[in-house]
Design a protein around this motif. Structure first.
Motif, PDB file in Angstrom:
ATOM      1  N   GLN A   1       0.826  -1.200   0.000  1.00 29.94           N
ATOM      2  CA  GLN A   1       0.000   0.000   0.000  1.00 29.94           C
ATOM      3  C   GLN A   1       0.862   1.252   0.000  1.00 29.94           C
ATOM      4  N   ARG A   2       1.936   1.212   0.799  1.00 30.76           N
ATOM      5  CA  ARG A   2       2.867   2.342   0.836  1.00 30.76           C
ATOM      6  C   ARG A   2       3.539   2.529  -0.525  1.00 30.76           C
ATOM      7  N   ALA A   3       3.977   1.443  -1.140  1.00 33.09           N
ATOM      8  CA  ALA A   3       4.613   1.523  -2.455  1.00 33.09           C
ATOM      9  C   ALA A   3       3.642   2.058  -3.499  1.00 33.09           C
TER      10      ALA A   3
ATOM     11  N   THR B   1       4.142   5.473  -5.765  1.00 35.49           N
ATOM     12  CA  THR B   1       4.107   5.374  -7.216  1.00 35.49           C
ATOM     13  C   THR B   1       3.011   6.256  -7.801  1.00 35.49           C
ATOM     14  N   ALA B   2       1.846   6.263  -7.166  1.00 30.95           N
ATOM     15  CA  ALA B   2       0.739   7.104  -7.643  1.00 30.95           C
ATOM     16  C   ALA B   2       1.111   8.586  -7.567  1.00 30.95           C
ATOM     17  N   ASN B   3       1.838   8.971  -6.523  1.00 36.92           N
ATOM     18  CA  ASN B   3       2.269  10.367  -6.402  1.00 36.92           C
ATOM     19  C   ASN B   3       3.266  10.724  -7.499  1.00 36.92           C
ATOM     20  N   ASN B   4       4.152   9.795  -7.831  1.00 30.84           N
ATOM     21  CA  ASN B   4       5.095  10.032  -8.934  1.00 30.84           C
ATOM     22  C   ASN B   4       4.348  10.257 -10.246  1.00 30.84           C
ATOM     23  N   ILE B   5       3.366   9.412 -10.504  1.00 27.01           N
ATOM     24  CA  ILE B   5       2.608   9.525 -11.752  1.00 27.01           C
ATOM     25  C   ILE B   5       1.833  10.842 -11.791  1.00 27.01           C
TER      26      ILE B   5
ATOM     27  N   MET C   1       4.265   3.371 -14.492  1.00 24.86           N
ATOM     28  CA  MET C   1       3.016   2.679 -14.826  1.00 24.86           C
ATOM     29  C   MET C   1       3.193   1.174 -14.707  1.00 24.86           C
ATOM     30  N   SER C   2       4.322   0.665 -15.160  1.00 29.71           N
ATOM     31  CA  SER C   2       4.593  -0.772 -15.038  1.00 29.71           C
ATOM     32  C   SER C   2       4.684  -1.179 -13.574  1.00 29.71           C
ATOM     33  N   ARG C   3       5.310  -0.318 -12.776  1.00 27.29           N
ATOM     34  CA  ARG C   3       5.432  -0.606 -11.347  1.00 27.29           C
ATOM     35  C   ARG C   3       4.067  -0.630 -10.675  1.00 27.29           C
ATOM     36  N   MET C   4       3.186   0.278 -11.076  1.00 27.04           N
ATOM     37  CA  MET C   4       1.849   0.298 -10.478  1.00 27.04           C
ATOM     38  C   MET C   4       1.089  -0.989 -10.791  1.00 27.04           C
ATOM     39  N   VAL C   5       1.196  -1.459 -12.027  1.00 22.53           N
ATOM     40  CA  VAL C   5       0.539  -2.719 -12.397  1.00 22.53           C
ATOM     41  C   VAL C   5       1.108  -3.872 -11.581  1.00 22.53           C
ATOM     42  N   GLU C   6       2.422  -3.888 -11.432  1.00 22.52           N
ATOM     43  CA  GLU C   6       3.077  -4.951 -10.671  1.00 22.52           C
ATOM     44  C   GLU C   6       2.638  -4.949  -9.210  1.00 22.52           C
ATOM     45  N   ILE C   7       2.581  -3.765  -8.608  1.00 24.38           N
ATOM     46  CA  ILE C   7       2.173  -3.659  -7.206  1.00 24.38           C
ATOM     47  C   ILE C   7       0.719  -4.092  -7.033  1.00 24.38           C
ATOM     48  N   THR C   8      -0.137  -3.657  -7.954  1.00 22.18           N
ATOM     49  CA  THR C   8      -1.560  -4.008  -7.870  1.00 22.18           C
ATOM     50  C   THR C   8      -1.758  -5.514  -7.967  1.00 22.18           C
ATOM     51  N   ARG C   9      -1.044  -6.149  -8.872  1.00 19.14           N
ATOM     52  CA  ARG C   9      -1.162  -7.608  -9.016  1.00 19.14           C
ATOM     53  C   ARG C   9      -0.654  -8.321  -7.768  1.00 19.14           C
ATOM     54  N   ALA C  10       0.463  -7.856  -7.221  1.00 20.17           N
ATOM     55  CA  ALA C  10       1.012  -8.486  -6.023  1.00 20.17           C
ATOM     56  C   ALA C  10       0.037  -8.356  -4.853  1.00 20.17           C
TER      57      ALA C  10
END
Length: 258
Positions: A16-18, A22-26, A218-227
């Motif tokens: 959740q923290r990650a 990531t959302a703030n970066n985007i 964006m790739s990191r957000m997808v990865e975090i969401t899936r995890a």
């Protein structure tokens, strides 16, 4: 709660923290001078397991701990604007600005002139010079900012230039210790002093954009969401298995009394 549930919960908190970072970066991909953030997690070992029957090598339980957030201070791409009030810092330096909370530092060089004739940031903070805020006169034109930050203008019909101050550029021995405030402001912790820049210079007519790499984020957000989704499903499966076990144990008939 069992150890497996606690470990899963610690991982969910970390994810959740990650995701927030990531959302703030985007969200700040188009913010001038914005520096991307990243999170650092570490393994936290609990010295004891729940059941004393575990072997010694299996007694420790590994959790996920949110350790810190670090700033990617690499210079972002530079865009030529032709606006004389747009400044880019080539190097690791920062502009010193005055805020209600005290002196702060920024890489956002999209500057303006306020109603009082002061050179300010897009948020309205005064840009500091060697002798305080940079003050311009109503008749000033042909604003030029040298590589060392010297601000010169021509007034009226005059041919000779007049100096209005020198933009203060500062550097830090360990910029990674700077604390981020808002989108593009930084503050120095106690004991950390700003030093006059020796390896940085100003480039007029351009701005430094955010150094966020959109595809990577964006790739990191997808990865975090899936995890996070997979972990939630695993915890749910474990809960269902535990409930099923309890229900089946309850169905075992009691032994007949002798």
């Amino acid at each position: 709660m069992e150890n497996a549930g606690l470990v899963g919960l610690s991982r969910q908190v970390a994810l959740q923290r990650a995701l927030d970072v990531t959302a703030n970066n985007i969200a700040n991909m188009n913010t001038n001078g914005f520096k991307a953030e990243n999170v650092v997690f570490e393994e936290f070992l609990n010295s004891q397991a729940r059941d004393n029957s575990f072997a010694g090598v299996n007694r420790r339980v590994s959790f996920v701990a949110d350790r810190a957030t670090w700033h990617d201070l690499r210079q972002g791409p530079t865009v030529q604007t032709g606006n004389p009030l747009d400044l880019t810092i080539a190097g690791a330096g920062f502009l010193a600005v005055q805020t209600p909370s005290g002196e702060r530092y920024t890489r956002n060089g999209a500057l303006q002139i306020n109603a009082a004739g002061e050179l300010v940031t897009s948020e309205g903070y005064q840009v500091l010079g060697d002798n305080g805020p940079i003050l311009l006169q109503p008749q000033d034109k042909g604003i030029a900012v040298g590589g060392d930050g010297t601000v010169t203008v021509t007034t009226g019909q005059a041919i000779e230039s007049s100096q209005r101050g020198k933009v203060r550029i500062v550097e830090f021995e360990n910029p990674g210790r700077l604390r981020k405030e808002g989108a593009s402001l930084f503050s120095a912790p106690d004991g950390m002093q700003a030093q006059a820049a020796t390896r940085s210079r100003i480039v007029q007519g351009s701005v430094e954009q955010s150094n966020v790499q959109s595809v990577v984020e964006m790739s990191r957000m997808v990865e975090i969401t899936r995890a996070y989704t997979n972990l939630a499903q695993m915890i749910q499966n474990q809960s269902d298995m535990r409930r099923t076990s309890i229900e089946r144990l309850a169905e075992i008939p009691a032994s007949p009394e002798r």
